[in-house]
Design a protein around this motif. Structure first.
Motif, short mmCIF file in Angstrom:
data_model
loop_
_atom_site.label_atom_id
_atom_site.label_comp_id
_atom_site.label_asym_id
_atom_site.label_seq_id
_atom_site.Cartn_x
_atom_site.Cartn_y
_atom_site.Cartn_z
N MET A 102 0.83 -1.20 0.00
CA MET A 102 0.00 0.00 0.00
C MET A 102 0.86 1.26 0.00
N GLY A 103 2.07 1.18 0.55
CA GLY A 103 3.01 2.31 0.45
C GLY A 103 3.36 2.59 -1.00
N GLU A 104 3.58 1.52 -1.78
CA GLU A 104 3.87 1.69 -3.20
C GLU A 104 2.65 2.25 -3.94
N VAL A 105 1.47 1.75 -3.61
CA VAL A 105 0.25 2.26 -4.24
C VAL A 105 0.06 3.74 -3.91
N THR A 106 0.32 4.11 -2.68
CA THR A 106 0.17 5.51 -2.26
C THR A 106 1.13 6.41 -3.04
N ARG A 107 2.36 5.95 -3.26
CA ARG A 107 3.30 6.76 -4.04
C ARG A 107 2.79 6.99 -5.45
N GLU A 108 2.11 6.02 -6.02
CA GLU A 108 1.56 6.16 -7.37
C GLU A 108 0.29 7.00 -7.39
#
Length: 174
Positions: free
Chosen positions: A52-58
């Motif tokens: 979800m950290g990666e999704v948030t960055r996107e």
């Protein structure tokens, strides 16, 4: 999100692997499955948080957070802020400058892709400047490069500029 099916699947796979080792291995696997359940849940939660950290960055400026409710994670999606509503402007504002038109012989419609590396603080400033002008970072960078190469000349859109008594409107329409 219920993690129980995933933990149960891990328990089953451990039992299948222990069966290959005989009765002693099977007994050991049965004794280990209960203490490993909390470790498996924690590991799955860490993996979900990282994803979800990666999704948030996107999604920036939107976000996805993982919250623990009881034993199970819950995803909380925060959408990006809505665009500013339409507003009337009483004084003429300096309009966002449009890129200077390229020379007629230079625009063949072809696009080229480059990798552009810059320090994180400059990237953040470029993103802020692009957002302030309602442009994507790519469009803002294309305009900045075009302006720099054309000697700083900027085209003024029709209806904007130093017209006496002029009124302007800004905003987005959906």
């Amino acid at each position: 999100m219920d993690l129980t099916p995933y933990v149960d699947n891990l328990r089953h796979e451990l039992a299948v692997a222990a069966n290959a080792g005989g009765d002693d291995a099977r007994a050991l696997a049965e004794r280990l499955t209960a203490p490993l359940e909390s470790a498996a849940r924690l590991t799955l939660l860490n993996a979900l948080s990282a994803a979800m950290g990666e999704v948030t960055r996107e999604l920036a400026p939107g976000s996805v957070d993982v919250r623990l409710r009881g034993l199970d994670p819950e995803f909380v999606v925060t959408a990006p802020p809505a665009a500013e509503p339409f507003r009337e402007v009483r004084e003429p504002l300096a309009a966002p400058a449009a890129p200077a038109p390229p020379p007629a012989d230079a625009d063949d419609g072809a696009m080229a892709r480059i990798n552009f590396r810059l320090p994180a603080h400059l990237k953040a400033r470029a993103e802020d400047a692009a957002a302030a002008e309602g442009l994507s970072v790519n469009a803002w960078l294309v305009r900045a490069v075009s302006t720099a190469l054309d000697g700083g000349e900027r085209a003024t859109p029709p209806g904007h500029g130093k017209e006496p008594g002029g009124r302007g409107f800004t905003g987005w329409v959906r």
